[in-house]
Design an enzyme around this catalytic site. Structure first.
Site, PDB file in Angstrom:
ATOM      1  N   GLU A  13       5.357  -2.367  12.778  1.00  0.00           N
ATOM      2  CA  GLU A  13       4.073  -2.408  12.076  1.00  0.00           C
ATOM      3  C   GLU A  13       2.875  -2.348  13.022  1.00  0.00           C
ATOM      4  OE1 GLU A  13       4.044  -1.560   9.277  1.00  0.00           O
ATOM      5  OE2 GLU A  13       5.971  -2.125   8.412  1.00  0.00           O
ATOM      6  N   HIS A  19      -0.200   6.214   8.965  1.00  0.00           N
ATOM      7  CA  HIS A  19       0.610   5.024   9.273  1.00  0.00           C
ATOM      8  C   HIS A  19       2.075   5.278   8.900  1.00  0.00           C
ATOM      9  CE1 HIS A  19       1.235   0.531   9.393  1.00  0.00           C
ATOM     10  NE2 HIS A  19       2.252   0.889   8.601  1.00  0.00           N
ATOM     11  N   GLU A  20       2.292   5.718   7.674  1.00  0.00           N
ATOM     12  CA  GLU A  20       3.682   5.890   7.222  1.00  0.00           C
ATOM     13  C   GLU A  20       4.360   7.041   7.962  1.00  0.00           C
ATOM     14  OE1 GLU A  20       4.491   3.385   5.702  1.00  0.00           O
ATOM     15  OE2 GLU A  20       2.546   2.715   4.940  1.00  0.00           O
ATOM     16  N   HIS A  68       5.716   5.898  11.234  1.00  0.00           N
ATOM     17  CA  HIS A  68       6.993   5.183  11.092  1.00  0.00           C
ATOM     18  C   HIS A  68       8.188   6.128  11.078  1.00  0.00           C
ATOM     19  CE1 HIS A  68       5.881   1.060  10.460  1.00  0.00           C
ATOM     20  NE2 HIS A  68       5.241   1.241   9.331  1.00  0.00           N
ATOM     21  N   GLY A 127       0.843  -1.193   0.000  1.00  0.00           N
ATOM     22  CA  GLY A 127       0.000   0.000   0.000  1.00  0.00           C
ATOM     23  C   GLY A 127       0.876   1.239   0.000  1.00  0.00           C
ATOM     24  N   ALA A 128       1.902   1.215   0.842  1.00  0.00           N
ATOM     25  CA  ALA A 128       2.803   2.355   0.946  1.00  0.00           C
ATOM     26  C   ALA A 128       4.071   1.936   1.680  1.00  0.00           C
ATOM     27  CB  ALA A 128       2.124   3.482   1.710  1.00  0.00           C
ATOM     28  N   MET A 129       5.097   2.774   1.581  1.00  0.00           N
ATOM     29  CA  MET A 129       6.379   2.445   2.212  1.00  0.00           C
ATOM     30  C   MET A 129       6.979   3.698   2.832  1.00  0.00           C
ATOM     31  SD  MET A 129       8.706   0.307   2.969  1.00  0.00           S
ATOM     32  CE  MET A 129      10.114   0.827   3.929  1.00  0.00           C
ATOM     33  N   GLU A 130       7.418   3.549   4.082  1.00  0.00           N
ATOM     34  CA  GLU A 130       7.757   4.699   4.913  1.00  0.00           C
ATOM     35  C   GLU A 130       9.162   5.255   4.743  1.00  0.00           C
ATOM     36  OE1 GLU A 130       7.312   1.501   5.973  1.00  0.00           O
ATOM     37  OE2 GLU A 130       8.640   1.005   7.645  1.00  0.00           O
ATOM     38  N   ASN A 131       9.809   5.083   3.579  1.00  0.00           N
ATOM     39  CA  ASN A 131      11.165   5.613   3.385  1.00  0.00           C
ATOM     40  C   ASN A 131      11.287   6.989   4.046  1.00  0.00           C
ATOM     41  OD1 ASN A 131      11.456   3.461   1.354  1.00  0.00           O
ATOM     42  ND2 ASN A 131      10.042   4.759   0.217  1.00  0.00           N
TER      43      ASN A 131
HETATM   44  N1  BES Z   1       6.523  -0.996   5.922  1.00  0.00           N
HETATM   45  C1  BES Z   1       5.319  -1.239   5.240  1.00  0.00           C
HETATM   46  C2  BES Z   1       5.492  -1.524   3.777  1.00  0.00           C
HETATM   47  C3  BES Z   1       5.883  -2.941   3.458  1.00  0.00           C
HETATM   48  C4  BES Z   1       4.932  -3.925   3.483  1.00  0.00           C
HETATM   49  C5  BES Z   1       7.156  -3.262   3.108  1.00  0.00           C
HETATM   50  C6  BES Z   1       5.289  -5.229   3.184  1.00  0.00           C
HETATM   51  C7  BES Z   1       7.526  -4.542   2.819  1.00  0.00           C
HETATM   52  C8  BES Z   1       6.583  -5.536   2.853  1.00  0.00           C
HETATM   53  C9  BES Z   1       4.372  -0.044   5.354  1.00  0.00           C
HETATM   54  O1  BES Z   1       4.595   0.749   6.458  1.00  0.00           O
HETATM   55  C10 BES Z   1       3.004  -0.607   5.520  1.00  0.00           C
HETATM   56  O2  BES Z   1       2.761  -1.198   6.531  1.00  0.00           O
HETATM   57  N2  BES Z   1       2.123  -0.430   4.540  1.00  0.00           N
HETATM   58  C11 BES Z   1       0.804  -0.994   4.574  1.00  0.00           C
HETATM   59  C12 BES Z   1      -0.240   0.073   4.694  1.00  0.00           C
HETATM   60  C13 BES Z   1      -0.696   0.301   6.088  1.00  0.00           C
HETATM   61  C14 BES Z   1      -1.707   1.402   6.181  1.00  0.00           C
HETATM   62  C15 BES Z   1      -1.238  -0.921   6.762  1.00  0.00           C
HETATM   63  C16 BES Z   1       0.585  -1.736   3.293  1.00  0.00           C
HETATM   64  O3  BES Z   1       1.386  -1.563   2.397  1.00  0.00           O
HETATM   65  O4  BES Z   1      -0.397  -2.472   3.209  1.00  0.00           O
HETATM   66 ZN    ZN Z   2       3.964  -0.027   8.236  1.00  0.00          ZN
END
Ligand code: BES
Ligand code: ZN
Length: 871
Positions: free
Chosen positions: A329, A306-307, A310, A270-274
């Protein structure tokens, strides 16, 4: 589980201090050239350096010692299975610092991990950008590095990119100059703080942006596809509010000079917190005022919050190893609700937490194939597997339970101390407990250990020992809850330290008593409770456990649901406990069906949302008996009728966010379950929408689409697929992809599946389109499973090692109810092991057998109950 792959962490005899990284993507060729000068600290003299590297061609390595002595590598060996490179030197590198210089080349892959290519359209023309996704273990696909969260360093990034492209990284630009190839520019970024490799990011492409500033003057930008900057405004407003909220909450300023949020066309998660450059899939960041639903708005808000959480929790303080992933997470999944509640109080988002994260976590954790929140992991394939509802949703739920137990003030104080103490470093789960324990004076480490170190959770049974005119003595007892009572093992049940509260008719919203149940049983006396008053355990549904009431307590609660004197989150929690007890075999399912009628006049969206999910699960059980299923549908239509009729089709002005979502939920269910009036209206509105007479409001599109295709023929499907090609908004494409799977005719299901495999559907969306065909009806389930088997090699190659493979396995296998299918699925995955989804297969098998037992146990009585209702 499959046998574990050999794995060891990197040796720590040589450690990185600073990476000076130079990268030049060649977008036309899908490759990149790279050079990295790594300032290292040689802790012990050594003739070899071991780092992570994957799918990268290294052409030369030299080492320049502090005394200026130069070493050329004598051999470069790759250990592919452990994703490592071993660089050997003919003589020993002395202890002390030096610079390791590596020249390399890599591929801009199409796997949405590492440094990869993303395809986007400009005026009907396909173009490519280059973007990164490094978490968990893919920085090593972009440059050789010490790719472990605890091996932090600083980074100086330089990108060489075409002059007309936007190029972004974590930090601000410090210089931009011409390159000797005149169509290129050299962009240098400021040095990052000390951070983990998985948080580094670069993006090269064409974007517009909107910009805002926090009250302290921090520039915040939302980058959108060209010409769509308006769609970034909603997320920008959230980010500009959430950042100062977190600064205040943690009492620690955001440490970077800028914050960019960017929508990426091809994006796996969904997204990534770089740090400083958060990447999103388009539908998790962009809001189109005319075409986005209320649901999309709250999703964007949650993901952005969420991001941003992080940026402190994860980026500033990072888990020591992936075993503690849940710290990142689970915590961000809790904070996203706090901050969304701050930005959008009208979303009533905390009630939605219960029907979303809490329920997702508690359902999965009831399985024998669940895992503890803290789980030992090694090889990257095992790491991928724990980005699941245990780390996220159970993690968030136990933090919410703790927050409620120690109170917000202590929680904030403890968080601040934890973040200060471990800033720019790493932490273990216990470090957080100690900080929160010190702040609150409560035994946090002991209590929380029971929730994070053992899998599962308890069911607490509550019975009346004695009652007077104004007091009651209750007996509590705990044992492990099993999703299927049949699988209970002999021997002593594990125990939890459970903070339990009680509310009563006299005090419905404020708990009258808090206790800590540490042993198997305990007695509790509540004062000022009339003899006929209801008593509710776990008010607010904060505790991560199920409650089983004695008959007499149950009888008092049902009227309180009808007259709504029981608060919303309790109506929700009560219903969900009843359902779980029924599905597991602790109580008969007909008790749950009896209780359903108490919800007929329910008005709360989240309560309905949860009820609706359970009704969905019951209908999957009834796929075993068409006649019973039809009677069930009829009964459900009558249950929904009053709320559905009251809400009608057209939004009333100023009615609010939750009403819009409730209407959408109602129409979807009654449409799918065959309400004639709804089907006719949906068809009418769809025609008008296509003819551009009047467009369907965004909130109703998804229910309308699924209603018309689930009762329609090839015409309806074709029209939707044509619409899919015409529309541009990712959210709208997703809506269509996730609706068309509800077609019922075999040839149409096949058409949907074939469409999913074309390049009209982005690879990050394919799984959900395929999945929607598997979860809508039994014919779709069967055809989709055959399709998955047939196309397994292709699908596995596309999605292995990502959370998408888990979703694919889950959606396409778990809705069966027969031992024969369980055996077939087991056999198939033994022959074709799904990388990163081995545990998911076990969970699916368990769910199939659980449903089979449930059906054997209660199928007959459910059918009889439904027959009696339909007389
Ligand atoms: N750190 C994760 C992104 C991620 C997910 C990296 C799986 C590697 C593998 C990010 O912070 C995250 O948790 N994204 C969620 C969205 C959130 C609102 C639950 C996602 O991508 O579903
Ligand atoms: Zn996350």
């Amino acid at each position: 589980m499959a046998t574990k792959k050999p794995f060891s962490r990197l040796p720590t005899n040589v450690l990185p201090i600073n990476y000076n990284l130079w990268l030049k993507p060649c977008i036309e060729e899908f490759t990149f050239d790279g050079k990295v000068d790594i300032e290292v600290d040689v802790k012990e003299p050594t003739a070899e350096v071991v780092m992570n590297s994957m799918d990268i061609k290294i052409s030369s390595v030299t080492y320049c010692q502090k005394d200026m002595k130069i070493f050329e590598s004598s051999a470069i060996e790759f250990d592919e299975s452990q994703e490592k490179v071993i660089i050997k030197f003919a003589s020993t590198l002395a202890q002390g610092s030096g610079v390791l210089s590596i020249l390399f080349k890599g591929e801009l892959n199409d796997k949405m991990k590492g440094f990869y290519r993303s395809r986007y359209m400009v005026d009907g023309e396909a173009r490519y950008g280059a973007v990164t996704q490094f978490e968990a273990t893919d920085a090593r696909r972009s440059f050789p590095c010490w790719d472990e969260p605890a091996l932090k360093a600083t980074f100086d990034v330089t990108l060489v990119v075409p002059k007309d492209r936007v190029a972004l990284s974590n930090m601000n630009v410090i210089s931009e100059a011409d390159y000797f190839e005149k169509e290129f520019k050299v962009v240098k970024y400021a040095r990052t703080p000390i951070m983990s490799t998985y948080l580094l990011a670069f993006v090269v492409g064409e974007f517009d942006f909107v910009e805002g500033k926090t009250p302290k003057g921090l520039p915040v930008r939302v980058y959108t596809p060209l010409g769509k900057k308006k769609q970034g405004q909603f997320a920008l407003d959230v980010a500009v509010k959430a950042l100062p909220y977190y600064e205040d909450y943690f009492n620690i300023p955001y440490p970077l000079p800028k914050m960019d949020l960017i929508a990426i066309a091809d994006f796996c998660a969904g997204a990534m917190e770089n740090w400083g450059l958060v990447t999103y899939r388009e539908s998790a960041l962009l809001i189109d005022e005319d075409n986005s639903s209320a649901h999309a708005r709250q999703w964007v808000s949650l993901v952005v919050c969420h991001e941003l959480a992080h940026q402190w929790f994860g980026n500033l303080v990072t888990m020591e190893w992936w075993t503690h992933l849940w710290l990142n997470e689970g915590f961000a999944s809790f904070m996203e609700y706090l901050a969304t509640d701050h930005c959008h109080p009208k979303f009533d988002i905390w009630t939605q937490f219960v029907s979303h994260d809490y329920m997702r976590g508690i359902d999965l954790d009831a399985l024998d194939n669940s895992h503890p929140i803290e789980v030992p992991v090694g090889h990257p394939e095992e790491i991928d597997e724990i980005f699941d509802a245990i780390s996220y949703s159970k993690g968030a739920s136990v933090i919410r339970m703790l927050h409620n137990w120690i109170g917000d003030e202590n929680f904030r104080k403890g968080m601040h101390n934890y973040l200060k103490q471990h800033a720019y470093k790493n932490a273990f789960t216990e470090d957080l407990w100690d900080a929160l324990g010190d702040a609150s004076g409560k035994p946090v480490r002991d209590v929380m250990g029971s929730w994070t170190r053992q899998m599962g959770f308890p069911v607490v049974s509550v019975t009346v020992k004695s009652r007077t005119d104004n007091s009651v003595t209750l007996k509590l007892s705990q044992k492990k809850f099993y999703a299927n009572q049949k699988t209970i093992k002999d021997g002593k049940s594990p125990m939890w330290s459970i903070p339990i509260s009680f509310s009563t008719y006299e005090s419905p919203s404020k708990p009258v008593k808090d206790v800590l149940l540490k042993d198997e049983t305990m007695e509790v006396t509540l004062e000022n409770v009339a003899k006929t008053s209801w008593i509710k355990a776990n008010p607010g549904t904060y505790g991560f456990y199920r409650v089983q009431y004695s008959h007499e307590l149950l009888e008092l609660l049902l009227p309180a649901i009808k007259d709504k004197s029981l608060p919303e989150r309790d109506r929700l929690g009560f219903e969900n406990d009843m359902f779980a007890l029924a599905a597991s075999g602790i109580a008969p399912t007909t008790d749950f069906l009896d209780a359903l009628s108490a919800y007929e006049n329910e008005t709360n969206y989240s309560v309905w949302c949860d009820l609706d999910a359970n009704i969905g699960s019951l209908s999957v059980l009834l796929w075993n008996d068409e006649d019973a299923l039809n009677k069930f549908k009829k009964y459900i239509l009558s249950l929904y009728d009053s709320t559905n009729t009251t809400l009608g089709w057209d939004p009333q002005s100023g009615e609010g966010h939750l009403t819009a979502m409730l209407r959408s939920l109602m129409i979807r269910r009654v449409g799918r379950f065959g309400c004639e009036k709804t089907i006719a209206e949906a068809n009418k509105r769809f025609e008008n929408h296509l003819n551009q007479k009047s467009s369907i409001v965004a909130d109703l599109r998804s229910p309308v689409y699924s209603t018309i295709v689930s009762h329609g023929g090839p015409g309806e499907l074709d029209k939707l697929l044509e619409l899919h090609e015409k529309v541009d908004l990712h959210e709208e494409k997703e809506r269509i992809e996730r609706s068309v799977g509800s077609v019922k005719k075999p040839e149409l299901i096949t058409k949907v599946l074939d469409f999913a495999m074309t390049d009209k559907v982005r690879s990050n969306d394919k799984v959900f389109m395929i999945g929607s065909a598997a979860i809508s009806n039994p014919i779709g389930r069967d055809i989709t499973w055959e399709f998955v088997k047939k196309n397994w090699e292709k699908l596995h190659d596309m999605f292995k090692g990502s959370f998408l493979i888990n979703r694919l396995v889950q959606m396409t296998t778990e809705n069966y109810s027969s031992e024969q299918k369980a055996a077939e699925i087991k056999d198939f995955f033994e022959k074709n092991p799904p990388i990163g989804a081995e545990r998911k297969v076990q969970q699916s098998l368990e769910n199939i057998r659980r449903r089979l037992d449930w059906w054997k146990r209660d199928g007959k009585s459910i059918s009889e109950w439904l027959s009696a209702k339909s007389e």
